[in-house]
Scaffold this motif. Structure first.
Motif, PDB file in Angstrom:
ATOM      1  N   VAL A 260       0.836  -1.208   0.000  1.00  0.00           N
ATOM      2  CA  VAL A 260       0.000   0.000   0.000  1.00  0.00           C
ATOM      3  C   VAL A 260       0.867   1.253   0.000  1.00  0.00           C
ATOM      4  CG1 VAL A 260      -1.635   1.341   1.378  1.00  0.00           C
ATOM      5  CG2 VAL A 260      -2.026  -1.096   1.004  1.00  0.00           C
ATOM      6  N   THR A 261       1.953   1.248   0.766  1.00  0.00           N
ATOM      7  CA  THR A 261       2.846   2.413   0.778  1.00  0.00           C
ATOM      8  C   THR A 261       3.467   2.633  -0.587  1.00  0.00           C
ATOM      9  OG1 THR A 261       3.340   1.979   3.107  1.00  0.00           O
ATOM     10  CG2 THR A 261       4.810   3.476   1.943  1.00  0.00           C
ATOM     11  N   ALA A 262       3.846   1.553  -1.254  1.00  0.00           N
ATOM     12  CA  ALA A 262       4.406   1.671  -2.594  1.00  0.00           C
ATOM     13  C   ALA A 262       3.378   2.248  -3.563  1.00  0.00           C
ATOM     14  CB  ALA A 262       4.885   0.307  -3.081  1.00  0.00           C
ATOM     15  N   LEU A 263       2.105   1.857  -3.412  1.00  0.00           N
ATOM     16  CA  LEU A 263       1.051   2.382  -4.273  1.00  0.00           C
ATOM     17  C   LEU A 263       0.790   3.865  -4.003  1.00  0.00           C
ATOM     18  CD1 LEU A 263      -1.446  -0.622  -4.227  1.00  0.00           C
ATOM     19  CD2 LEU A 263      -0.164   0.224  -6.214  1.00  0.00           C
ATOM     20  N   ILE A 264       0.887   4.275  -2.741  1.00  0.00           N
ATOM     21  CA  ILE A 264       0.746   5.700  -2.409  1.00  0.00           C
ATOM     22  C   ILE A 264       1.800   6.510  -3.139  1.00  0.00           C
ATOM     23  CG2 ILE A 264       0.979   7.403  -0.559  1.00  0.00           C
ATOM     24  CD1 ILE A 264      -0.332   5.342   1.324  1.00  0.00           C
ATOM     25  N   ALA A 265       3.021   5.986  -3.126  1.00  0.00           N
ATOM     26  CA  ALA A 265       4.114   6.687  -3.800  1.00  0.00           C
ATOM     27  C   ALA A 265       3.939   6.670  -5.316  1.00  0.00           C
ATOM     28  CB  ALA A 265       5.446   6.046  -3.414  1.00  0.00           C
ATOM     29  N   GLU A 266       3.560   5.516  -5.865  1.00  0.00           N
ATOM     30  CA  GLU A 266       3.436   5.380  -7.320  1.00  0.00           C
ATOM     31  C   GLU A 266       2.333   6.265  -7.890  1.00  0.00           C
ATOM     32  OE1 GLU A 266       2.132   1.971 -10.621  1.00  0.00           O
ATOM     33  OE2 GLU A 266       2.522   1.394  -8.533  1.00  0.00           O
TER      34      GLU A 266
END
Length: 522
Positions: A260-266
């Protein structure tokens, strides 16, 4: 706070006199029809694609005999098809019955029979569970597999859509018509359906949009939605806010803090709606600091109390202060929110949102003094229409014209509420309500168990977990795993006791009532 230009444009697309939940895609269709509406794994759906899919489902529902007011169930996890079905059901004038994919066949049978659902949309691997129930469900006509890998008796989604014309049905829908029957765990051990109208849901969104702690919609907003869509917090509030702000959202099927954190960044996510276990995972998962989450502007928490220490650690990491709120399925879902106040007070759920009136009362429905603990009772345009086919329980919940939540709170001098206890003996596991009587009824069917009591115990990650205190029949023995395996056959996983204690007797009052306060004190 001045209204943003983007919010002004969004509002221009809305007709507040006739708008229903069947119309929420109209904003995106007017402002950015060919822009992304949903990002899901390797798929992207535009507003136009969602609109067309919803029309195909709506026309197919009408073609198979679904009339306005008929119930349509959905047994699907977080995927774009859930959103398409939701909008299709609204446009057919029908009533959506969202269900938890963790429910067993036994639990689903009660909901489908009680609601009288004519159609159910399911995930492929869950179709067999529903098919096995058909003999006991005379109202159920169609089982539709949204993934397209249908088993015996189920119809895949594409074939079902082909039954209709593909055009949106010309069905007048009133704002006070039912939109959802959202089943909540019942104190009798059987879930009861909260009847929620289009107007109930829209009242919450309209009264919260642009509050000090929610912000107005901006053209670069992106929302991330990992909360389960069957839950009122996700379906009624977060999803519809995205639609009415014409904002794309990242749909996630299962929560994983790193993913989820990676998706927030992406995707440069700006709004996140979560529950306490998610925030706990965020601040306790190593390595997340390498992701750029500077796009995040707003974070919301509901469904369970959020420890202040977690709120503080999340703010140190992201720079964003979580806004906590409180509500129930019966209130569509929000009653209070820190977003409604001039400041965010950690440890509270904020003041009442605009349009909602709250009192704290004693057992005789008399107002308690300031600072004292009382039951939350509420009035407002978001309060539900009652419980489906349960007039007596509706009358009890709405006595005196106020909705009695069963939750206890105190109010400070600024009108902010702090929840101090919950509905009677309810256990709240990762935001899911577990009523002890439901688990006890299952345990007492076990041939080795003579008596049983279920309580909640503190759990660092889930908030609470289920504990069963058992008295066995003479000469019997029982291991924790045997109890858990038995419960898993009849209950969703989050209701299965994590802890089991064997006693020779349960503490009881003179009238035979189990004294659970004594069990908790041990």
């Amino acid at each position: 706070m001045a209204i943003s230009e983007w919010t002004r444009k969004c509002n221009e697309q809305r007709n507040t006199e006739t708008e229903t939940l069947a119309d929420v895609l109209a904003v995106g269709m007017a402002l950015r029809p060919d822009s992304p509406a949903i990002f899901f794994e390797d798929r992207t759906s535009t507003f136009r694609e969602l609109d067309r899919a919803a029309n195909r489902i709506a026309s197919a529902l009408v073609a198979v005999g679904v009339s306005p007011g008929d119930r349509v169930a959905i047994h699907v996890d977080n995927r774009p098809e859930f959103v398409e079905v939701y909008q299709g059901v609204m446009r057919a004038g029908a009533v959506l019955v969202p269900t938890n994919v963790l429910y067993t066949g036994e639990e689903m049978e009660h909901i489908l029979r009680d609601s009288g659902a004519k159609v159910i949309f399911v995930r492929s691997d869950l179709a067999g569970k529903i098919e096995a129930l058909r003999p006991s469900l005379p109202d159920l006509g169609h089982v539709v597999d949204v993934v397209g890998k249908s088993g015996p008796g189920a119809t895949d989604l594409e074939a079902f859509q082909a039954k209709g014309s593909g055009e949106r049905p010309e069905i007048p829908i009133r704002k006070d018509a039912l939109a959802f029957i959202q089943y909540t765990s019942g104190t009798t051990g059987k879930p009861k359906g909260a009847m929620v109208s289009h107007a109930n849901v829209l009242a919450v969104i309209d009264n919260m949009m642009g509050l000090p702690g929610t912000g107005y919609a901006e053209p670069d907003d992106v929302l991330l939605l990992v909360l389960p869509l069957f839950h009122a917090y996700a379906l009624n509030l977060a999803l519809n806010r995205a639609f009415l702000g014409a904002m794309p959202f990242v749909l996630v099927n299962r929560f994983d803090a790193t993913k989820v954190t990676a998706l927030i960044a992406e995707h440069k996510v700006t709004l996140f709606y979560g529950a306490p276990p998610m925030y706990f995972a965020f601040v306790n998962t190593p390595g997340l600091e390498k992701y750029d989450v500077s796009s995040l502007k707003l974070a919301f928490s509901g469904a369970a109390p959020l420890p202040v220490v977690i709120l503080e650690r999340f703010e140190r990491w992201t720079g964003v202060k979580i806004s906590e709120g409180y509500g129930l399925s019966e209130t569509a879902p929000t009653l209070c929110s820190n977003a409604a106040g001039p400041v965010n007070k950690p440890g509270t759920v904020g003041p009442a949102i605009p349009g909602v009136t709250i009192r704290l009362v004693d057992d005789q429905d008399r107002d308690v003094l300031p600072g004292e603990v009382g039951e939350i009772v509420a009035k407002g345009p978001n309060v539900f229409r009652g419980y489906w086919k349960r007039e007596a329980e509706t009358a009890e919940a709405m006595r005196g014209g106020w909705f009695h939540t069963g939750d206890l709170a105190r109010m400070d001098a600024d009108g902010y509420y702090t929840i101090v206890d919950r509905k009677k003996d309810m256990v709240l596991v990762s935001g899911y309500n577990v009523y002890p009587i439901e688990v006890e009824n299952v345990l007492l069917r076990h041939p080795k168990i003579l008596d049983a009591a279920v309580i909640g115990v503190p759990d660092e990650y889930q908030g609470e977990s289920v504990k069963a205190v058992l008295v066995l029949r003479p000469g019997q023995s029982l291991e924790t795993k045997e109890v858990q395996d038995y419960c898993r056959e009849h209950l969703a996983a989050y209701k299965v006791p994590r802890h089991v204690e064997i006693r020779t007797e349960l503490p009881k009052s003179a009238t035979g009532k189990v004294l659970k306060r004594e069990l908790r004190a041990k």
